[in-house]
Design a protein around this motif. Structure first.
Motif, mmCIF file in Angstrom:
data_model
loop_
_atom_site.group_PDB
_atom_site.id
_atom_site.type_symbol
_atom_site.label_atom_id
_atom_site.label_comp_id
_atom_site.label_asym_id
_atom_site.label_seq_id
_atom_site.Cartn_x
_atom_site.Cartn_y
_atom_site.Cartn_z
ATOM 1 N N GLY A 40 22.486 44.963 54.680
ATOM 2 C CA GLY A 40 23.402 44.705 54.404
ATOM 3 C C GLY A 40 24.156 44.364 52.966
ATOM 4 N N HIS A 41 24.276 43.826 52.753
ATOM 5 C CA HIS A 41 25.021 43.721 51.099
ATOM 6 C C HIS A 41 24.613 43.308 50.144
ATOM 7 C CE1 HIS A 41 28.393 44.756 53.745
ATOM 8 N NE2 HIS A 41 29.083 45.310 52.933
ATOM 9 N N LEU A 42 23.525 43.852 49.622
ATOM 10 C CA LEU A 42 22.441 43.171 48.721
ATOM 11 C C LEU A 42 22.694 42.390 47.279
ATOM 12 C CD1 LEU A 42 19.156 42.308 48.511
ATOM 13 C CD2 LEU A 42 19.106 44.301 47.480
ATOM 14 N N VAL A 386 41.472 57.139 53.328
ATOM 15 C CA VAL A 386 41.047 55.287 53.888
ATOM 16 C C VAL A 386 40.438 54.788 54.740
ATOM 17 C CG1 VAL A 386 42.833 55.096 54.691
ATOM 18 C CG2 VAL A 386 42.557 53.088 53.938
ATOM 19 N N TYR A 387 39.563 53.289 54.776
ATOM 20 C CA TYR A 387 39.434 53.234 55.824
ATOM 21 C C TYR A 387 40.220 52.711 56.876
ATOM 22 C CZ TYR A 387 34.751 53.698 53.989
ATOM 23 O OH TYR A 387 33.286 53.051 53.603
ATOM 24 N N SER A 388 40.077 53.158 58.353
ATOM 25 C CA SER A 388 40.886 52.548 59.584
ATOM 26 C C SER A 388 41.376 51.189 58.957
ATOM 27 C CB SER A 388 40.708 53.120 60.638
ATOM 28 O OG SER A 388 41.431 52.324 61.572
ATOM 29 N N ASP A 414 39.068 57.542 57.762
ATOM 30 C CA ASP A 414 37.575 57.662 57.935
ATOM 31 C C ASP A 414 37.418 55.880 58.833
ATOM 32 O OD1 ASP A 414 34.980 57.701 57.494
ATOM 33 O OD2 ASP A 414 34.729 58.672 55.708
ATOM 34 N N ARG A 415 36.381 55.466 58.897
ATOM 35 C CA ARG A 415 36.408 54.330 59.736
ATOM 36 C C ARG A 415 36.635 54.378 61.193
ATOM 37 N NH1 ARG A 415 32.083 56.227 55.777
ATOM 38 N NH2 ARG A 415 31.076 54.671 54.860
ATOM 39 N N SER A 416 37.055 55.648 61.510
ATOM 40 C CA SER A 416 38.100 55.267 62.804
ATOM 41 C C SER A 416 37.101 54.903 63.747
ATOM 42 C CB SER A 416 39.058 56.043 62.883
ATOM 43 O OG SER A 416 40.058 56.268 62.642
ATOM 44 N N SER A 421 27.988 46.808 62.090
ATOM 45 C CA SER A 421 27.748 46.582 61.695
ATOM 46 C C SER A 421 27.879 45.042 61.089
ATOM 47 C CB SER A 421 26.232 46.110 61.068
ATOM 48 O OG SER A 421 26.291 47.376 60.403
ATOM 49 N N ASP A 422 29.748 45.714 60.339
ATOM 50 C CA ASP A 422 30.298 45.130 59.939
ATOM 51 C C ASP A 422 31.456 44.240 60.539
ATOM 52 O OD1 ASP A 422 30.073 45.077 57.342
ATOM 53 O OD2 ASP A 422 31.183 46.971 57.039
ATOM 54 N N GLY A 423 31.607 44.317 61.586
ATOM 55 C CA GLY A 423 32.629 43.872 62.875
ATOM 56 C C GLY A 423 33.641 43.611 63.196
ATOM 57 N N THR A 425 36.802 42.477 61.900
ATOM 58 C CA THR A 425 37.056 42.766 60.706
ATOM 59 C C THR A 425 37.443 43.952 60.058
ATOM 60 O OG1 THR A 425 35.509 41.926 59.210
ATOM 61 C CG2 THR A 425 36.890 40.505 59.601
ATOM 62 N N HIS A 426 36.138 44.893 60.252
ATOM 63 C CA HIS A 426 36.247 46.041 60.206
ATOM 64 C C HIS A 426 36.093 47.763 60.742
ATOM 65 C CE1 HIS A 426 35.198 43.934 56.366
ATOM 66 N NE2 HIS A 426 34.922 45.383 55.627
ATOM 67 N N GLN A 427 35.955 46.953 62.113
ATOM 68 C CA GLN A 427 35.824 48.416 64.209
ATOM 69 C C GLN A 427 37.636 49.067 63.138
ATOM 70 O OE1 GLN A 427 33.529 47.920 65.155
ATOM 71 N NE2 GLN A 427 32.591 46.126 65.393
ATOM 72 N N PRO A 471 35.243 59.277 62.936
ATOM 73 C CA PRO A 471 34.406 57.997 62.566
ATOM 74 C C PRO A 471 33.393 58.061 61.179
ATOM 75 C CG PRO A 471 33.910 59.313 63.980
ATOM 76 C CD PRO A 471 34.839 59.727 63.514
ATOM 77 N N ARG A 472 32.762 56.853 61.696
ATOM 78 C CA ARG A 472 31.681 56.284 60.349
ATOM 79 C C ARG A 472 30.250 56.773 61.111
ATOM 80 N NH1 ARG A 472 27.399 52.299 59.039
ATOM 81 N NH2 ARG A 472 27.832 52.063 57.363
ATOM 82 N N GLY A 473 29.648 57.929 60.605
ATOM 83 C CA GLY A 473 28.333 57.858 60.357
ATOM 84 C C GLY A 473 28.773 59.884 60.931
#
Ligand SMILES: Cc1ncc(C[n+]2csc(CCOP(=O)(O)OP(=O)(O)O)c2C)c(N)n1
Ligand SMILES: CC(=O)[C@@H](O)[C@H](O)COP(=O)(O)O
Ligand SMILES: [Mg+2]
Length: 621
Positions: A40-42, A386-388, A414-416, A421-423, A425-427, A471-473
């Motif tokens: 998580g965002h520590l 940039v993230y999708s 990226d992150r397409s 876990s960000d849910g 707003t971020h998918q 995609p992510r990962g």
């Protein structure tokens, strides 16, 4: 344990000042312990423990409203509003969200996730309170990183004319995810470090205020003065000149001082900025030393701060990073742009090797796109990584500044797909749909890590707007031997059979291949086609497939509406072809947070669900 006494909102108000200090320590221990397990965002959360406590002491929730910008720093707020028990399931499917959610608590007044929205939203809440004759305070809490986003200034521009209280807390930790950038960041840094200046201001104000009757007036007069003495005594002149009162800077780890400053801010019938200095990662030395690494942390070992699971394989951002280095070497016209995500996108290496051709523009995706258009207009080859989901806000810039002029801007998206876990707003589930409606735009998606590399090279040698979505990962390293050169608008046939044709986009090629294997075991024959081009689609190949296949199955990690499958369907209908098309895509709904594999099952794009859908469709032909 003081933390045990905190079960409901406002429980914090029953504590003594000694207990408050202990509580801050316990919250930190709690956060470090829980996030070391869940991730998580520590770092951002450790930085705002005291600030959040001060806000909860100074205001009455849920009547008063706290709007958290981005929302990644709202964990202490969640603890103080009765959600402590949810932290074992933080960011897991069905569990506590990592961001504020109105559906989760009455104390979350506005959902966030993307940056720089809090002042606009807060202003809306203030104006609504006025119209509805409510008597409450609204506080927007924005970070120095989020303050690099243009929307924040659009909102400040409006907020300045308010004649009602609106408090903007500037949580300044001198960091975005990475080092913060730009003139405003520099300006804030000057204020942060000019302690003597602050003392002078405080001293002058205090002395003047103590003069009976006239003192207050004089202070007011100084505030109204456009220059002269004001320049000398007021940090935050930029905001003051806009008509927004500036208070601070205040030590963000001193609860008493913050409560006092917030109390002062509450007295004003206008917009007021309270500048709070915090330390990202406060109280956990690995996070203080490496705030970027602990911004969004994977599970880690508390003693060392090292990740619990070592990554065995490269992810797509790593591959992108490596290829960018080669492209930068090969072609001096290649320039790279990020909107505050050099680490996440993998551009850090390019930055180190070619600093003069690297641009971090801050959290400013709209500006990044038009800036790229300017670079391209002069013949450079800008690559905006940039993230999708963050590119969503630059829609008009893509259309108006890049695509109408048919400029050669490369979008490395990226992150397409599902990010996990960000849910919601971020998918990254919309880019195919929102990009493919724009004339001149070209969209490609690699099936594996080698194809990402080939596609990036193709995109650099191309001429015109082109988006590569990945995609992510972990980067897929299967199907290595299928590496036919990329040809414009052409797909790649991987397995040529009959009966059922699986036409898959990017990440779904891997899944489609697994589905093909499962179906083969029960004697269904499937061809496998890697779409490669989402726009333009390979019409010729699809029209060829309908000749010897009874069912065409399209697979994509994007919403169905406006997606690849619908394009195939449209082609069929335009050509008067009756062959059945089964579209495997994300339904018309937002996908919440959780493990990607679980989410795929939930939305029906996992291997097993797809096999079932295909069998059902085939037997009903
Ligand atoms: C539109 C958009 N772009 C990028 C991001 C990714 N992002 C999340 S937090 C963050 C940095 C925010 O910095 P700041 O507001 O200073 O908060 P801090 O993490 O320092 O507490 C970035 C770039 C985002 N959430 N939204
Ligand atoms: C809050 C935010 O927007 C980012 O911190 C985001 O969570 C990063 O996501 P990745 O972990 O995919 O880089
Ligand atoms: Mg910051």
């Amino acid at each position: 344990m003081i933390l045990e006494k905190i079960n409901h909102v406002n429980d914090i108000k029953k504590l003594t000042s000694v207990e408050l200090e202990l509580l801050a320590e316990e919250i930190r221990e709690f956060l470090i312990h829980k996030i070391s397990i869940t991730g998580g965002h520590l770092a951002s959360n450790l930085g705002v423990v005291e600030l959040t406590m001060a806000l909860h002491l100074a205001f009455n929730l849920p009547k008063d409203k706290l709007v958290w910008d981005v929302g990644h720093q709202s964990y202490t707020h969640k603890i103080l509003t009765g959600r402590k028990a949810g932290f074992d399931e933080l960011r897991k499917y069905g569990g506590l969200s990592g961001f504020p959610k109105r559906t989760e608590s009455a104390c979350d007044c506005f959902d966030t996730g993307h940056s720089s929205t809090s002042i606009s939203a807060g202003l809306g809440l203030v104006q609504a309170s006025q119209i509805l004759e409510k008597d409450n305070y609204v506080v927007s809490i924005i970070g120095d990183g989020a303050l690099t986003g243009g929307m924040a200034y659009e909102a400040l521009n409006n907020a300045a004319r308010l004649n009602r209280n609106f408090i903007i807390v500037l949580n300044d930790n001198n960091m975005s995810i990475s080092e913060n950038v730009g003139a405003i960041s520099q300006y804030l840094n000057n204020i942060r470090t000019a302690d003597a200046y602050t003392d002078l201001k405080t001293g002058v104000y205090d002395t003047l205020s103590k003069i009976p009757i006239y003192g207050e007036k004089v202070v007011g007069q100084i505030r109204k003065t456009k220059n002269g003495i004001k320049q000398l005594v007021i940090p935050g002149m930029l905001f003051e000149n806009m008509g927004i009162t500036y208070l601070g800077p205040v030590d963000g780890h001193n609860i008493e001082k913050m409560v006092k400053a917030l109390g002062e801010a509450k007295k004003l019938n206008q917009a007021v900025i309270v500048h709070i200095k915090t330390n990202k990662g406060q109280g956990y030395s690995p996070a203080e030393r490496h705030p970027a690494r602990f911004h969004g942390a994977e599970p880690f070992e508390i003693e060392t701060g090292l990740p619990t699971c070592k990554r065995a394989k490269a992810n797509y951002s790593d591959i992108f990073s490596t290829v960018m280095r080669k492209l930068g070497d090969r072609d001096k016209k290649v320039v790279a742009i990020t909107a505050a995500m050099p680490d996440g996108t993998g551009l850090k290496r390019f930055k180190n090797m070619f600093p003069e051709r690297f641009f971090d523009v801050g959290i400013a995706e709209e500006h990044a796109v038009t800036f790229a258009a300017g670079l391209a207009a002069e013949g450079l080859k800008p690559i905006f990584a940039v993230y999708s989901s963050f590119l969503q806000r630059a829609y008009d810039q893509i259309l108006h500044d890049v695509c109408i002029q048919n400029l050669h801007v490369i979008f490395a998206i990226d992150r397409s797909g599902l990010v996990g876990s960000d849910g919601e707003t971020h998918q990254g589930l919309f880019d195919i749909s929102y990009l493919s409606s724009i004339p001149n735009m070209n969209i490609i998606a690699p099936k594996n890590k080698w194809e990402l590399s080939d596609m990036l090279k193709f995109a650099v040698d191309f001429d015109g707007p082109i988006a590569i979505r990945y995609p992510r990962g972990e980067a897929y390293d299967g199907l290595r031997n299928y590496r036919a050169p990329i040809a414009y608008g052409r797909s790649e046939v991987i397995f040529d059979e009959s009966d059922i044709a699986l036409v898959a986009v990017g990440s779904m090629v891997k899944t489609a291949n697994e589905v093909r294997e499962d179906l083969k075991e029960i004697s269904y024959n499937c061809s496998l086609v890697n779409a490669r081009f989402v726009k333009p689609i390979d019409e010729e190949a699809i029209l060829e497939l309908v000749k010897d296949h009874k069912l065409i199955v399209t697979l994509e990690e994007n919403v169905k509406n406006g997606g690849f499958g619908e394009k195939v369907l449209q082609l069929m209908s335009e050509c008067g072809i009756q062959t059945r098309v089964l579209i495997i895509a994300i339904p018309d709904e937002y996908v919440e947070h959780g493990n990607v594999e679980i989410l795929k099952k939930e939305v029906g794009i996992d291997r097993e669900s797809i096999v079932k859908k295909i069998i059902a469709a085939y037997v009903n032909l």
